[in-house]
Design an enzyme around this catalytic site. Structure first.
Site, mmCIF file in Angstrom:
data_model
loop_
_atom_site.group_PDB
_atom_site.id
_atom_site.type_symbol
_atom_site.label_atom_id
_atom_site.label_comp_id
_atom_site.label_asym_id
_atom_site.label_seq_id
_atom_site.Cartn_x
_atom_site.Cartn_y
_atom_site.Cartn_z
ATOM 1 N N HIS A 6 -3.207 2.177 -5.861
ATOM 2 C CA HIS A 6 -3.765 3.248 -5.666
ATOM 3 C C HIS A 6 -3.038 4.284 -6.724
ATOM 4 O O HIS A 6 -1.825 4.217 -6.512
ATOM 5 C CB HIS A 6 -3.608 4.008 -4.311
ATOM 6 C CG HIS A 6 -4.226 5.121 -4.142
ATOM 7 N ND1 HIS A 6 -5.487 5.510 -4.023
ATOM 8 C CD2 HIS A 6 -3.632 6.421 -3.735
ATOM 9 C CE1 HIS A 6 -5.689 6.924 -3.769
ATOM 10 N NE2 HIS A 6 -4.506 7.363 -3.582
ATOM 11 N N SER A 42 -6.545 10.683 -6.300
ATOM 12 C CA SER A 42 -6.742 10.735 -4.917
ATOM 13 C C SER A 42 -7.303 11.769 -4.302
ATOM 14 O O SER A 42 -8.443 12.141 -4.711
ATOM 15 C CB SER A 42 -5.278 10.375 -4.259
ATOM 16 O OG SER A 42 -5.522 9.782 -2.902
ATOM 17 N N GLU A 59 -7.284 -1.560 -3.974
ATOM 18 C CA GLU A 59 -7.234 -0.516 -3.004
ATOM 19 C C GLU A 59 -8.564 -0.310 -2.247
ATOM 20 O O GLU A 59 -9.582 -0.526 -2.338
ATOM 21 C CB GLU A 59 -6.830 0.890 -3.761
ATOM 22 C CG GLU A 59 -7.661 1.228 -4.724
ATOM 23 C CD GLU A 59 -7.341 2.514 -5.373
ATOM 24 O OE1 GLU A 59 -7.310 3.785 -4.425
ATOM 25 O OE2 GLU A 59 -7.411 2.603 -6.558
#
Length: 365
Positions: A326, A202, A296
């Site tokens: 995610h 991320s 996602e």
């Protein structure tokens, strides 16, 4: 730990323009005609978890306030919740605090933790530098032990997880400065660059890619490879916002991410070229592995980044895991897909270090 089977290995794929297929794809075709693990239909367990998150967590994230006080509260809450998650008994976790007094204050302190395997097959020829996610505002090395523990068990390499500074108190490039300091710390203690893998998820994926670029720009020894899990590539959130209405992302909200991004970049805004991964001048950097969930909103960002790397001549393997959410890799204890993704990562780590070490030996000779 699930054993590696022939069906878990990638088969031949049609890559995106400029994106390389897995190196052992042709071999897999001779072993089994079955599809790659990331092309398979999500398991019932995966679909159930994704739906539960979409109904229970996503509304909270989408509407959560993004001012400094609320983010600090969220950070404390997440870290407290992480205390309830016991790490695997097969790993050893040791805190790291090095004030770097020998540098006379010229280098930033390195704070974080080491995650190592208790098994006998530990390797001493390298390390993984893991940068945790959390939108640059929450999480810590403790919250990502499910990933870092599995990485050390699968690869035998020690994993260094720095506790980098976060926004809004410390906007970008403070996290990048801390990541560079951690990389320099590994080099200064004798870990060869050819044995180092940079990884992150991320926002940590964005930071890992930024660190790889910064290493190239500043002339530091090049690492063996870079692994990105669901990277937050575009902090302007233009691509993810456009994707918002087309997918049922289980919990990531592009609108919430855009609000947080303004705090991450601080008063300098988005003008810092180290933020703009899609337009960076990618030169001779190490190979990339990018894993992203098919469900996602960050998927278009990962695909665009893989294309940008390919156009620059960088070896990049992109895996879009069908129906996954995610950073699904953090659920590797319960999701077969996450477990397979970690094994894919271990394969990339082994191949990249072997190739980098071989190239280094040839250069010396």
């Amino acid at each position: 730990m699930d054993p590696i089977t022939a069906s878990d290995l990638p088969a031949e794929v049609t890559p995106l323009p400029g994106v390389t297929a897995p190196r052992h794809a042709a071999t897999q075709q001779a072993v089994s005609p079955r599809t790659q693990p990331f092309d398979r239909r999500p398991t019932v367990r995966s679909r159930a978890i994704s739906e539960a998150l979409r109904l229970g967590l996503r509304p909270f994230i989408h509407y959560a306030p993004s001012h400094a006080r609320s983010l600090r509260t969220a950070r404390s809450t997440v870290d407290a919740a992480a205390l309830l998650m016991r790490p695997s008994r097969q790993v050893r976790i040791k805190p790291l605090l090095d004030p770097r007094v020998e540098t006379g204050g010229e280098e930033r302190p390195v704070v974080g933790e080491w995650v190592t395997s208790r098994r006998g097959e530990r390797r001493a020829d390298g390390a993984i530098l893991y940068l945790h996610g959390g939108a640059y505002v929450v999480c810590s090395p403790r919250t990502h032990r499910e990933i870092t523990s599995r990485l050390t068990l699968e690869t035998g390499l020690p994993v260094l997880v720095p506790r980098y500074r976060m926004a809004p108190e410390h906007p970008f490039p403070a996290p990048l400065e801390d990541a560079v300091a951690a990389y320099r710390w590994l080099l200064a203690r004798g870990v060869p660059a050819s044995g180092i893998i940079i990884a992150g998820d991320s926002a940590g994926g964005h930071l890992a890619a930024s660190l790889t670029g910064e290493i190239c720009r500043t002339g530091l020894p090049r690492p063996a490879g870079t692994v990105l899990y669901s990277p937050w590539v575009d902090l302007t959130c233009e691509l993810s916002t456009a994707e918002q209405g087309r997918v049922r992302d289980p919990y990531i909200s592009a609108h919430a991410a855009r609000r947080v991004a303004r705090l991450v970049v601080g008063p300098a805004g988005f003008d810092d070229p180290r933020l703009a991964l899609l337009t960076c001048a990618w030169g001779e950097v190490s190979p990339f592995l990018i894993q992203v969930g098919g469900s996602e909103v960050l998927r278009p960002e990962a695909e665009a980044f893989a294309e940008a790397l390919g156009r620059a001549g960088v070896s990049c393997e992109l895996q879009v895991w069908k129906g996954q959410m995610h950073v699904f890799q953090i659920l590797n204890r319960v999701l077969p897909e996450a477990s397979a993704a970690m094994r894919e990562t271990a394969r990339f780590v082994r191949d990249s270090i072997a190739a980098a070490s071989s190239a280094e030996s040839e250069a010396v000779a």
